[in-house]
Each structure stands twice: as C-alpha cells, then as structure tokens.
Scaffold this motif. Structure first.
Motif, short mmCIF file in Angstrom:
data_model
loop_
_atom_site.label_atom_id
_atom_site.label_comp_id
_atom_site.label_asym_id
_atom_site.label_seq_id
_atom_site.Cartn_x
_atom_site.Cartn_y
_atom_site.Cartn_z
N TYR A 27 0.83 -1.20 0.00
CA TYR A 27 0.00 0.00 0.00
C TYR A 27 0.87 1.25 0.00
N ALA A 28 0.30 2.35 -0.48
CA ALA A 28 0.95 3.65 -0.40
C ALA A 28 0.55 4.33 0.89
N ARG A 29 1.17 5.48 1.16
CA ARG A 29 0.82 6.26 2.35
C ARG A 29 -0.67 6.61 2.36
N SER A 30 -1.21 6.77 3.55
CA SER A 30 -2.60 7.22 3.76
C SER A 30 -3.63 6.21 3.25
N PHE A 31 -3.23 4.95 3.13
CA PHE A 31 -4.13 3.94 2.55
C PHE A 31 -5.37 3.68 3.41
N ALA A 32 -5.29 3.94 4.71
CA ALA A 32 -6.42 3.62 5.59
C ALA A 32 -7.27 4.83 5.95
N ARG A 33 -6.91 6.00 5.49
CA ARG A 33 -7.58 7.22 5.95
C ARG A 33 -9.05 7.29 5.55
#
Length: 355
Positions: free
Chosen positions: A259-265
């Motif tokens: 996943y890339a950054r901020s994937f769960a936001r």
C-alpha cells in the motif's frame, strides 16, 4: 574586490580574477540587475573559497539537493517528504542565498511570509527543516555555526483525540464495513492500535516477524532502526492466526503489492463518522495505546520502549491527561470537606467534616 558586472545586449555579464586562477568572464543570462549581481557575487565568493583551499559556500537549494543525495537514502520516507516539500514550496526567496547569508533577519522575514498562510505549529516544523539543513552544513564544516538566532513560536496545546475503549469494537467493525474489498485495512488499524505501529511500519509488516510461540512481533523496518520484540495481546494473536502465512506482507493490496501512504484514511473517516469519534487518525491510534498504557499504570520508560522513541520527551507528548483520575480525586476531596451529592435530586449538601 568583487565581480565587475556589465551589460552586453539584453543580458548582464560578470568578470573577475582571483589569483592564482585565470580571469573568469561569464554571462548570467539574466536581465534583472539585482538577480545578476547575486549570481556574480556567489561565483566570486566560490572562487575565493577555492583559492584559499576551502569549499564554496552552497546556496540553500544546493545544500538541500546535496542532502537529498547523501542523507535522503538513509532517512525515513516521511522525513524525506518533509524536506522535499520545504524545498519545493517554502523557500521564500532563500533558495538562491548562500547558507552563510541566511541570518536572523532573513529567517524571521521568511517565517512571517510562511505565517501568512500557515499556523504557528506548522511554522515551527518549517523552522526545524531549515535548521536540519543548515546544521548539516555546520557538521560538514562548511559553516562554523548556525548563522541565525530565532526561537520557536509558543503554540497553544490542544487536546488530541483518543479512541475510547467502549467504542473500539464498533469502530473496528465500521472500518471493516468501509473496506470490504481491502480486508488488510482492518488488519492494519488493529496493529496500529494494539501494537502502536506507525503507518509506515504497518505497511511494511511481515508475517515472518511474528514469533507465534512467544506471542511477540518484531518490527523489521522502523523509523529509528530498532529491532525490539513487542508483546502482542492474546486477542490480537487469535485475530491474526486464521490469516497466518509463512512469509510476505501482512498488510497488502488484493494483488499482494504494498500500500501507499494514507491507505487507511478513507475507511477511518467513515468509521469516525459512524462512531462519532472525531479526530482519530492512524497516528492517533498510536497515541491512544500510549495513553491507555499510562492510565493502566505502565511507567513512561516502558511506554517509551514500546513506542520505540529515542527521547522520553517524545513519549510524554503522546500521553493525554486522564480526567477520570481527576474526577476520582475530586470526589475524595469533596468527601473530606463534608460535601455529598444527593442522588435523588442532585442537590449539593454540606455537612460538618467528621474525623
């Protein structure tokens, strides 16, 4: 002595000689005299430094580019991103200045420009990046010391959200419902909370780093390069066992990629809306477990080790005040003062204090 500036056609040129080197004459390819003068002065200063057996003083832009090449590969992705954004958006005219010319007046004026569109806390972060770069020049002996003296701005501390334990299970279920095609997101937020993992550490988490017999997890790729085993709650072990793999990423896309950054936001925002838990972010999950451990009696040094902080002051900044303890203390004080609360009508009564 300095460079002689003269105009030839549309562009400004400069000329100088620093012995024992040959005479230098070049075009600045600039039509603005002030900007051309800055280029000429920089070239002359570099030549003088070389003639004296030293290295030229780099501009802030040159120093940043050099930092990216030398230090970037050994720094965290978040750290590199902060430096890159600083260089791309927040130089405020300092990029072309030799770092030795970035004095107190220059820094204060640049910070004032930053404050026109940003808050005080952001301005302090901006200052830290600037100090990081110029202090690197000091360590490399390009400069004898930091050429300015500017203090950080006082910032009003605001209370930060923590995930209430009473809402945790409902909140996790909401995250799962918001990401049906990406079940790894639910795994990630549970590991961020119960293990105190940073978002980047959840992204790189691997199955082979779990010791199933001892019930521990050892992050193999951390911000501070630590490799300390973290005890896992039995509940988390039971949650992960049915998903167990021999190796590979624990948190990954359906195709197995990272996943890339901020994937769960996005899923977290949905869960916050459903559970009315405003302000919960991936990093506040880390702050939540730190606060819960503190409230449960864990010493700050143990929490520091669990969160893998180099400085205990960083850990202290994660801990929110426990107002439940204040309420208990208030009740004891009121009891000693002879004050009671009548449950029937909620009327405050006063009685003489009896020992």
């Amino acid at each position: 002595m300095s460079a002689k500036l003269f105009k030839d056609g549309a562009y400004w040129h400069y000329r100088f000689q620093v012995k024992p080197f040959a005479r230098v004459q070049r075009s600045t390819r600039l039509t603005n005299e002030a900007k051309a003068r800055a280029v000429a002065d920089k070239a002359y200063a570099d030549a003088v430094a070389r003639a004296n057996g030293g290295e030229p003083i780099p501009t802030l832009s040159e120093l940043l580019a050099d930092w990216m090449v030398v230090r970037g590969p050994h720094s965290s992705a978040d750290h590199v991103r902060s430096v890159e954004i600083f260089g791309r958006l927040h130089m405020y005219g300092m990029g072309a200045l030799p770092v030795s010319k970035i004095d107190t007046d220059v820094v204060e004026r640049a910070r004032s420009a930053h404050l026109m569109t940003h808050g005080r806390a952001t301005a302090n972060h901006w200052m830290r990046i600037l100090k990081l770069l110029v202090n690197w020049a000091v360590r490399r002996r390009i400069l004898p010391r930091l050429p300015w003296d500017v203090t950080m701005l006082p910032v009003q501390k605001r209370p930060r959200a923590i995930l209430p334990l009473s809402a945790a299970l409902t909140w996790f279920a909401a995250v799962d419902s918001a990401s049906p095609r990406s079940p790894s997101i639910g795994v990630a937020v549970r590991m961020m909370l119960w293990l105190g993992l940073r978002e980047s550490e959840a992204i790189t988490a691997r199955w082979e780093w779990i010791d199933w017999e001892r019930g521990t997890y050892t992050p193999g790729k951390t911000k501070g390069k630590e490799a300390d085993a973290l005890p896992m709650m039995p509940w988390l072990v039971d949650y992960l066992k049915p998903r167990r793999r021999a190796d590979g990423l624990i948190v990954c896309k359906p195709d197995g990629s990272e996943y890339a950054r901020s994937f769960a936001r996005a899923a977290i925002r949905v869960a916050n809306g459903i559970c009315a838990t405003k302000g919960i972010t991936p990093h506040r999950l880390r702050g939540t477990i730190a606060t819960l451990m503190s409230e449960s009696g864990a010493p700050v040094q143990s929490i520091q080790a669990y969160l893998r902080h180099k400085d205990v002051r960083t850990t202290m900044a994660y801990l929110e005040k426990n107002t439940d303890l204040i309420t208990t203390a208030q009740a004891k004080i009121a009891e000693k003062a002879g004050l009671t609360w009548r449950e029937s009508g909620g009327v405050l009564e006063s009685e003489p204090y009896r020992t």
